[in-house]
Structure formats: C-alpha cells, structure tokens
Design a protein around this motif. Structure first.
Motif, PDB file in Angstrom:
ATOM      1  N   THR A  94     140.723  14.038  78.142  1.00 43.99           N
ATOM      2  CA  THR A  94     139.939  14.471  76.914  1.00 43.99           C
ATOM      3  C   THR A  94     138.423  14.655  77.593  1.00 43.99           C
ATOM      4  OG1 THR A  94     141.228  13.475  75.373  1.00 43.99           O
ATOM      5  CG2 THR A  94     139.184  14.180  74.758  1.00 43.99           C
ATOM      6  N   ILE A 132     134.437  15.140  76.397  1.00 44.20           N
ATOM      7  CA  ILE A 132     133.411  15.332  75.264  1.00 44.20           C
ATOM      8  C   ILE A 132     132.315  16.007  75.913  1.00 44.20           C
ATOM      9  CG2 ILE A 132     132.470  13.064  75.417  1.00 44.20           C
ATOM     10  CD1 ILE A 132     132.832  14.910  72.207  1.00 44.20           C
ATOM     11  N   ARG A 146     136.981  28.944  70.075  1.00 43.20           N
ATOM     12  CA  ARG A 146     138.018  28.203  70.085  1.00 43.20           C
ATOM     13  C   ARG A 146     138.746  28.596  71.652  1.00 43.20           C
ATOM     14  NH1 ARG A 146     141.027  31.249  65.213  1.00 43.20           N
ATOM     15  NH2 ARG A 146     139.816  32.857  66.202  1.00 43.20           N
ATOM     16  N   ASP A 203     138.443  25.271  73.728  1.00 38.23           N
ATOM     17  CA  ASP A 203     138.791  24.249  73.438  1.00 38.23           C
ATOM     18  C   ASP A 203     139.737  23.281  74.317  1.00 38.23           C
ATOM     19  OD1 ASP A 203     137.130  24.159  71.117  1.00 38.23           O
ATOM     20  OD2 ASP A 203     138.950  24.858  69.808  1.00 38.23           O
ATOM     21  N   LYS A 258     141.992  18.577  76.751  1.00 36.70           N
ATOM     22  CA  LYS A 258     141.343  18.780  75.503  1.00 36.70           C
ATOM     23  C   LYS A 258     140.014  18.604  75.457  1.00 36.70           C
ATOM     24  CE  LYS A 258     140.969  19.365  70.923  1.00 36.70           C
ATOM     25  NZ  LYS A 258     140.802  20.783  70.545  1.00 36.70           N
ATOM     26  N   TYR A 287     136.221  18.635  73.547  1.00 37.79           N
ATOM     27  CA  TYR A 287     135.550  18.550  72.087  1.00 37.79           C
ATOM     28  C   TYR A 287     134.070  18.762  72.479  1.00 37.79           C
ATOM     29  CZ  TYR A 287     139.484  16.101  70.007  1.00 37.79           C
ATOM     30  OH  TYR A 287     140.809  15.749  69.769  1.00 37.79           O
ATOM     31  N   ARG A 288     133.470  19.725  71.767  1.00 36.70           N
ATOM     32  CA  ARG A 288     132.294  20.195  71.970  1.00 36.70           C
ATOM     33  C   ARG A 288     131.348  19.929  70.787  1.00 36.70           C
ATOM     34  NH1 ARG A 288     131.913  23.386  76.559  1.00 36.70           N
ATOM     35  NH2 ARG A 288     134.048  24.137  77.253  1.00 36.70           N
ATOM     36  N   VAL A 289     129.846  19.127  71.017  1.00 40.85           N
ATOM     37  CA  VAL A 289     129.219  18.834  70.053  1.00 40.85           C
ATOM     38  C   VAL A 289     127.977  19.562  69.829  1.00 40.85           C
ATOM     39  CG1 VAL A 289     129.805  16.353  70.619  1.00 40.85           C
ATOM     40  CG2 VAL A 289     127.857  17.308  71.417  1.00 40.85           C
ATOM     41  N   GLY A 303     130.058  13.238  68.550  1.00 36.71           N
ATOM     42  CA  GLY A 303     131.201  13.093  69.534  1.00 36.71           C
ATOM     43  C   GLY A 303     132.201  11.981  69.378  1.00 36.71           C
ATOM     44  N   LYS A 336     134.401  12.578  66.477  1.00 36.62           N
ATOM     45  CA  LYS A 336     135.530  13.820  66.742  1.00 36.62           C
ATOM     46  C   LYS A 336     136.545  12.972  67.241  1.00 36.62           C
ATOM     47  CE  LYS A 336     133.126  18.209  66.822  1.00 36.62           C
ATOM     48  NZ  LYS A 336     132.935  19.517  67.711  1.00 36.62           N
ATOM     49  N   LEU A 337     136.470  11.708  68.016  1.00 40.71           N
ATOM     50  CA  LEU A 337     137.191  10.903  68.992  1.00 40.71           C
ATOM     51  C   LEU A 337     137.855   9.762  68.166  1.00 40.71           C
ATOM     52  CD1 LEU A 337     135.195  10.739  72.171  1.00 40.71           C
ATOM     53  CD2 LEU A 337     137.007  12.435  71.701  1.00 40.71           C
TER      54      LEU A 337
END
Length: 416
Positions: free
Chosen positions: A32, A34, A54, A57, A63, A65-67, A94, A97-98
């Motif tokens: 994952t 970030i 999208r 992503d 995977k 995740y963007r902040v 962040g 999101k996790l």
C-alpha cells in the motif's frame, strides 16, 4: 507480507520508489502506498490526474492512497508550503484513509524533503509497525549547501526535526557510505544505520536499438550527455562555462531532463550564444533513456563544490554505469572515487569548469576501443555493486528480520 510505503513522490512522477513498489508486488508483497498528488517537477498537478484521478489509484498491483497537498508551483515559499502541506495531510488525512488496516512494516522514501518522515513516524505510532527510512538526501546540510536556508537558527531547528525523526526509525538506510557518520550525528548510537545504495536502472544496449529521433544526428561531434534533474545542486553554471571554453571544438552537450533551473539554463544558453553547442531536449520517460544514450559518447554527472555533496553518490551514476558508456564526473568525494577506482571514466573537481573542459577533450581524443573498455568496466561495476535484484533481495532480508524481531517483542510482551 503487508508493507506500507510512505513517499511524497510517486508514479506518474518518475522516482526509483516506483520500481521498488512494482518489484515487491511481483515478489508477493501486499503493498500500500500513501503519497501526494503528482506535480513534480513542473509544480503543477498532472493534467491526466486532474482529468480522472481514479486511474492512479493502483500501480502494478499496489493500492495507492493520495492526500491533498499544495503543488510545488514556483518559488521558495511555495516549495516550503508544498513540503508542509504533504507532511500535515499525510499525517492526518492519510492515517484516516488507512483506518482499519494493519501492516507488518513501513518503508519511507526520502529523496527530499526530510518532512516525509513526519507522517512515517505518525503512522508507525498508530499502526505499531517497524519503520525503515531510506535517506537519499541529508538535511539540514543540503539546505545550507544550496543556499535555501542560511539562518543558523533555522538550520538548528531543522537539525532538531531530523533528530526527532531518526530517533523514531527502527532502521535507517543510507544511499552512500559517507552518509552514515552524518546520520549518526542525529540518531542515537544504538540505532541501526546501514549502507543501502541505489541500484542501476535497466539500460538497453543492443546494437539494434533505434537512437532517439529527438536528437539530431551529428557523427562529426563528440556528444556529452547530461540526463536527469536540472537543479541548483547540479552546478550548471560550471557546465555552461565548460561549454563556452570548448566553443571552437567539435563537442556538443545534450541535456535530457527538467527541473527548477531549466528556464535559467535555457536563458543562459541564449545569452552566451551556445545554441549550436548545447541542446536542451526536455524530459522523457525513463524507459526511453536507452534510446537517448545511443547518441552519447560520454555521460556527465556533476554536483556543486560543497562538503555535503562530496558524501553523495548521485543516483544517476549507477544507471550511467549500466549503460556501458564512459562517465565524465565533475564531483568530489565518494562519487568521484567510485568512477576513478572502477576505471569507468574521467573525473575532475566539483565546480572546476576548466578541468571539465580538459576532461572532455581528453576523452574525445581516446580511441573508440579505449572508450568501450571504460564502458565495460562501468557495466561490470554495475553488475557487481549495484545490481537491482541483489539489492532488493537484501532489502527483503532487512524487512523480514525487522518484522520477526517486532513479532518476538510483541509475543514477549503478551506473555509478560
């Protein structure tokens, strides 16, 4: 193995962490990431990302995740706000999101700024997972070297921030051996600080490879190519001074890349009347660099004459070795030592434009066979010291050992 990667920069931005993430997924890791919104190096969010975020992503099975963060834009203040906004956002948005996710280890990538360590440390606390921190750039030394921060008080404050982050890492990885004593100035003496260099990017060297059409063919000239970031640290004033010195010779300089100094370099080329000698070709994807290298008789690497840069092995150097092309190194310290000891090129002192001009002439007067031998030695060094698969396997061992140690510690606490 569940691995969380914390990095301010990530695909579609072009950084080595992309390659590492893709490889670890191939090796069975659940990765994952970030990260922030892509805006490096132009300072503006990539249009494709704005069009449909999208599509960004997932990357090679990881995977992402963007902040939210403020893009770099132009100027020092915007850059500072860019650093701060990512650190704050990744440490709050962040982590939110996790939520609900657990990780066996956290890996933080720090090419600059050091502030990426703040969300990494915060996530380590929340997720109770060990943290590996890969140092590519030394703060506050680099800030002082490039003149971004001159105030002793501010440099001292940055030093305290660095110490705060280092003390909360389980393992610190240094991209050059010379980094280790500097890191230990801020880290406790019992902290594990290990040498872990950048690996060589894969460079295709087949005779069947078609040279990049963007570069005008000119067999009558000796072509010196610079590839990578065009920044203050790379000392382009000295490079252009060397180009002026060789204005009457059959030498051309090919610059492939982009960065904060690119506009200045372009203006200086015009002011100095170097349009025929120095060609700025722009930025291209890393997978295309092999076709550009086909035009190069020598590959140039340079850093300013500052003590901190003498401790650095520029990441492009490993890729240059892999290309099998002689290296021209306007460097001090560890990077220059590697080139000299391997016999893979010619070096001169950092900031010495006359020395660089002499080195170019010296290399241009060698035979093709002599240059091929230099390139062969560079490729051998690449395979021996900077092999991608070997280094990533070593990293796997470090992660596994760290996770096992954390698991044993947890087990002991539960029994007690």
């Amino acid at each position: 193995m569940r691995l969380l990667v914390v990095t301010q920069y990530f695909w579609p931005e072009n950084f080595r962490i992309n390659d590492l993430v893709g490889e670890l997924v191939q090796r069975g890791y659940q990765v994952t990431v970030i990260t922030g919104v892509p805006n490096y190096p132009d300072g503006q969010v990539f249009p494709a990302f704005l069009s449909d975020s999208r599509h960004f992503d997932h990357y090679e099975g990881a995977k992402v995740y963007r902040v939210p963060m403020l893009p770099r834009g132009k100027g020092g203040l915007r850059l500072l706000l860019n650093y701060i906004s990512f650190a704050l956002s990744a440490s709050t948005v962040g982590i939110w999101k996790l939520r609900g996710q657990q990780y066996d280890a956290i890996f933080a990538y720090e090419p600059s700024p050091i502030t990426v360590g703040l969300p990494a440390v915060a996530t380590r606390f929340v997720k109770s997972a060990p943290l590996l921190f890969w140092v590519q750039d030394l703060w506050p030394e680099t800030l002082k070297a490039v003149g971004v921060v001159k105030s002793p008080m501010l440099l001292s404050a940055v030093g305290k921030l660095v110490a705060f982050i280092y003390k909360r890492c389980d393992v610190i990885l240094a991209q050059s051996k010379s980094f280790i004593p500097q890191i230990l100035k801020y880290a406790p003496t019992n902290k594990r600080v290990l040498y872990f260099p950048n690996w060589s990017d894969k460079v295709l060297t087949s005779d069947e490879l078609i040279p990049a059409p963007e570069v005008p063919s000119d067999p009558s000239c000796f072509s010196v190519m610079f590839a990578g970031n065009i920044g203050d640290a790379q000392d382009f004033p000295a490079i252009l001074a060397a180009a002026e010195t060789l204005k009457g010779h059959a030498v051309r300089w090919l610059i492939v890349g982009d960065g904060r100094m690119a506009s200045w370099v372009a203006e200086e080329i015009k002011k100095r009347g170097l349009q025929d000698q120095v060609l700025m070709l722009g930025r291209f994807p890393s997978e295309r660099m092999s076709s550009f290298f086909k035009h190069a008789d020598a590959l140039l690497v340079s850093l300013k004459d500052e003590p901190i840069f003498a401790m650095t092995i520029p990441s492009k150097l490993q890729t240059y070795f892999s290309a099998g092309i002689p290296v021209l190194a306007m460097l001090n310290g560890e990077g220059a030592h590697v080139v000299r000891e391997s016999g893979s090129g010619i070096t001169c002192r950092a900031g010495d434009h006359e020395g660089l001009a002499k080195a170019v002439l010296q290399l241009s007067q060698t035979t093709p066979q002599e240059r091929q031998e230099m390139g062969r030695k560079g490729r051998e060094l690449s395979e021996r010291e900077f092999a991608r698969d070997t280094l990533i396997s070593c990293l796997e061992g470090l992660i596994g050992g760290l996770c096992n140690g954390a698991a044993k510690s947890t087990d002991q606490r539960s029994k007690s």
